[in-house]
Write a protein that holds these residues in place. Structure first.
Motif, PDB file in Angstrom:
ATOM      1  N   GLU A   1       0.990  -1.068  -0.100  1.00 51.42           N
ATOM      2  CA  GLU A   1       0.034  -0.206   0.539  1.00 51.42           C
ATOM      3  C   GLU A   1       0.775   1.403  -0.033  1.00 51.42           C
ATOM      4  N   ASN A   2       1.697   1.247   0.796  1.00 47.25           N
ATOM      5  CA  ASN A   2       2.376   2.026   0.694  1.00 47.25           C
ATOM      6  C   ASN A   2       3.636   2.517  -0.555  1.00 47.25           C
ATOM      7  N   THR A   3       3.731   2.312  -1.332  1.00 54.52           N
ATOM      8  CA  THR A   3       4.806   1.663  -3.020  1.00 54.52           C
ATOM      9  C   THR A   3       3.945   3.278  -3.090  1.00 54.52           C
ATOM     10  N   GLY A   4       4.987   3.761  -3.797  1.00 57.45           N
ATOM     11  CA  GLY A   4       4.428   5.203  -4.660  1.00 57.45           C
ATOM     12  C   GLY A   4       5.044   4.774  -6.292  1.00 57.45           C
ATOM     13  N   SER A   5       4.016   5.658  -7.640  1.00 52.45           N
ATOM     14  CA  SER A   5       3.519   4.324  -8.529  1.00 52.45           C
ATOM     15  C   SER A   5       5.479   5.563  -8.954  1.00 52.45           C
ATOM     16  N   ASP A   6       6.239   5.763  -8.453  1.00 49.05           N
ATOM     17  CA  ASP A   6       7.456   6.385  -9.119  1.00 49.05           C
ATOM     18  C   ASP A   6       8.855   5.012  -8.953  1.00 49.05           C
ATOM     19  N   THR A   7       8.911   4.342  -7.825  1.00 44.17           N
ATOM     20  CA  THR A   7       9.070   3.428  -7.482  1.00 44.17           C
ATOM     21  C   THR A   7       9.549   2.326  -8.567  1.00 44.17           C
ATOM     22  N   TRP A   8       8.463   2.153  -8.958  1.00 43.20           N
ATOM     23  CA  TRP A   8       8.549   0.607  -9.602  1.00 43.20           C
ATOM     24  C   TRP A   8       8.187   1.309 -11.608  1.00 43.20           C
ATOM     25  N   PRO A   9       8.928   0.370 -12.168  1.00 38.72           N
ATOM     26  CA  PRO A   9       9.027   0.551 -13.865  1.00 38.72           C
ATOM     27  C   PRO A   9       7.322  -0.007 -14.420  1.00 38.72           C
ATOM     28  N   THR A  10       6.976   0.897 -15.320  1.00 40.40           N
ATOM     29  CA  THR A  10       5.712   0.586 -15.855  1.00 40.40           C
ATOM     30  C   THR A  10       6.041   0.488 -17.164  1.00 40.40           C
ATOM     31  N   PRO A  11       4.547  -0.544 -17.594  1.00 46.49           N
ATOM     32  CA  PRO A  11       4.878  -0.621 -18.647  1.00 46.49           C
ATOM     33  C   PRO A  11       5.487   0.614 -20.028  1.00 46.49           C
ATOM     34  N   ASP A  12       5.199   1.440 -19.797  1.00 47.86           N
ATOM     35  CA  ASP A  12       5.130   2.673 -20.663  1.00 47.86           C
ATOM     36  C   ASP A  12       6.473   3.162 -20.319  1.00 47.86           C
ATOM     37  N   ASP A  13       7.103   2.833 -19.661  1.00 49.70           N
ATOM     38  CA  ASP A  13       9.161   3.028 -18.804  1.00 49.70           C
ATOM     39  C   ASP A  13       9.754   2.194 -20.429  1.00 49.70           C
ATOM     40  N   VAL A  14       8.929   1.408 -20.032  1.00 53.07           N
ATOM     41  CA  VAL A  14       9.205  -0.343 -20.841  1.00 53.07           C
ATOM     42  C   VAL A  14       9.235   0.481 -22.630  1.00 53.07           C
ATOM     43  N   ARG A  15       8.586   1.169 -22.814  1.00 56.07           N
ATOM     44  CA  ARG A  15       7.757   0.834 -24.445  1.00 56.07           C
ATOM     45  C   ARG A  15       8.922   2.534 -24.797  1.00 56.07           C
ATOM     46  N   ARG A  16       9.364   3.591 -23.751  1.00 57.35           N
ATOM     47  CA  ARG A  16       9.592   4.265 -23.723  1.00 57.35           C
ATOM     48  C   ARG A  16      11.182   3.859 -24.042  1.00 57.35           C
ATOM     49  N   GLU A  17      11.969   2.773 -23.642  1.00 59.66           N
ATOM     50  CA  GLU A  17      12.843   2.452 -23.613  1.00 59.66           C
ATOM     51  C   GLU A  17      13.354   1.751 -25.520  1.00 59.66           C
ATOM     52  N   ALA A  18      12.528   0.856 -25.552  1.00 63.31           N
ATOM     53  CA  ALA A  18      12.753  -0.102 -26.669  1.00 63.31           C
ATOM     54  C   ALA A  18      12.361   1.419 -27.170  1.00 63.31           C
ATOM     55  N   ALA A  19      11.609   2.469 -27.916  1.00 62.26           N
ATOM     56  CA  ALA A  19      11.916   3.267 -28.177  1.00 62.26           C
ATOM     57  C   ALA A  19      12.964   4.571 -28.885  1.00 62.26           C
TER      58      ALA A  19
END
Length: 94
Positions: free
Chosen positions: A19-37
């Protein structure tokens, strides 16, 4: 006696489901797509595509590597827990 489910291993890193995890601490699918691009841009794929005929071996190898990068990004983005070091070269085709 209170028991607690330990997630994230021994390093003490929080798990994405906590519950106390911020969304900025874990990679998201969008982060992966940006890395691929970013990796595809690094191949200069679009410039090679615009300037090279499709039957040249150089273009074919670039197109094949682009497809491999796209496949890798889809596979990584579908993981429940995307690795924090997903941008490391060991996950991506060379």
């Amino acid at each position: 006696m209170h028991l607690r489910l330990i997630r994230g291993g021994l390093d003490g890193a929080p798990h994405p489901d906590d519950e106390n995890t911020g969304s900025d601490t874990w990679p998201t699918p969008d982060d992966v797509r940006r890395e691929a691009a970013r990796r595809i841009r690094a191949l200069v794929y679009e410039r090679a595509r615009a300037g090279e005929p499709e039957n040249l071996p150089y273009f074919s190898s670039l197109r094949h590597l682009k497809l491999q990068i796209e496949y890798t990004s889809i596979a990584l983005a579908r993981l429940r827990d995307i690795p924090a070091d997903f941008a490391d070269d060991s996950y991506w085709p060379a």
